[in-house]
Design a protein around this motif. Sequence first.
Motif, PDB file in Angstrom:
ATOM      1  N   ASN A  26       0.809  -1.213   0.000  1.00 47.44           N
ATOM      2  CA  ASN A  26       0.000   0.000   0.000  1.00 47.44           C
ATOM      3  C   ASN A  26       0.846   1.268   0.000  1.00 47.44           C
ATOM      4  OD1 ASN A  26      -2.354  -1.449  -0.031  1.00 47.44           O
ATOM      5  ND2 ASN A  26      -2.557  -1.491   2.185  1.00 47.44           N
ATOM      6  N   ASN A  27       2.137   1.134   0.241  1.00 48.91           N
ATOM      7  CA  ASN A  27       3.043   2.274   0.256  1.00 48.91           C
ATOM      8  C   ASN A  27       4.013   2.172  -0.921  1.00 48.91           C
ATOM      9  OD1 ASN A  27       1.889   3.054   2.739  1.00 48.91           O
ATOM     10  ND2 ASN A  27       3.281   1.705   3.849  1.00 48.91           N
ATOM     11  N   PRO A  28       3.585   2.610  -2.105  1.00 44.95           N
ATOM     12  CA  PRO A  28       4.493   2.482  -3.260  1.00 44.95           C
ATOM     13  C   PRO A  28       5.723   3.359  -3.089  1.00 44.95           C
ATOM     14  CG  PRO A  28       2.576   3.812  -3.818  1.00 44.95           C
ATOM     15  CD  PRO A  28       2.335   3.275  -2.435  1.00 44.95           C
ATOM     16  N   LEU A  29       6.811   2.927  -3.719  1.00 46.39           N
ATOM     17  CA  LEU A  29       8.051   3.701  -3.675  1.00 46.39           C
ATOM     18  C   LEU A  29       7.915   4.957  -4.513  1.00 46.39           C
ATOM     19  CD1 LEU A  29      10.614   0.800  -4.180  1.00 46.39           C
ATOM     20  CD2 LEU A  29      10.054   1.966  -2.044  1.00 46.39           C
ATOM     21  N   SER A  30       8.551   6.005  -4.076  1.00 44.11           N
ATOM     22  CA  SER A  30       8.580   7.245  -4.859  1.00 44.11           C
ATOM     23  C   SER A  30       9.613   7.093  -5.967  1.00 44.11           C
ATOM     24  CB  SER A  30       8.965   8.420  -3.971  1.00 44.11           C
ATOM     25  OG  SER A  30       8.019   8.583  -2.940  1.00 44.11           O
ATOM     26  N   PRO A  31       9.368   7.685  -7.135  1.00 42.92           N
ATOM     27  CA  PRO A  31      10.376   7.600  -8.203  1.00 42.92           C
ATOM     28  C   PRO A  31      11.632   8.374  -7.828  1.00 42.92           C
ATOM     29  CG  PRO A  31       8.524   8.991  -8.860  1.00 42.92           C
ATOM     30  CD  PRO A  31       8.176   8.408  -7.544  1.00 42.92           C
ATOM     31  N   SER A  32      12.762   7.898  -8.321  1.00 39.74           N
ATOM     32  CA  SER A  32      14.031   8.566  -8.033  1.00 39.74           C
ATOM     33  C   SER A  32      14.113   9.888  -8.787  1.00 39.74           C
ATOM     34  CB  SER A  32      15.198   7.667  -8.434  1.00 39.74           C
ATOM     35  OG  SER A  32      15.251   7.555  -9.844  1.00 39.74           O
TER      36      SER A  32
END
Length: 132
Positions: A26-32
């Motif tokens: 439910n907590n997707p990674l933020s794009p770099s």
Amino acid sequence: MEEKKRLKKLAISKQMLSENPSRVNNNPLSPSKTVIKHHGKDILRKSQRKNRFLFSFPGLLAPISGGKIGELKDLGTKNPILYLDFPQGQMKLFGTIVYPKNGYLTMQFSRGGKNVVCEDYLDNMAVELYCL
């Protein structure tokens, strides 16, 4: 086929693989920052190489410097063997070839943010299940 089933059972018993699908995070990674810089750019395909494999290891492999890290044997079979070289000797990793539902891309981002190059498309995966 029996060897493949045996390896899968062994991996499941050692909790390296699961028979159940993973839960959606439910907590997707933020794009770099690099991905954000290239947002909306064209993806160019660089090569048409075939028979490329993605290797999945049961741990972290972090070579200190460039050069040969080992030797791959029997890649033409369902159960390849990878020998990793260490100063104390070799580690022998036994694996199996799997075909994931999704393919994987290796991408090269330009420094100036002008384009993105798709270096390889990988649809075969060698999962290294256990070692001796």
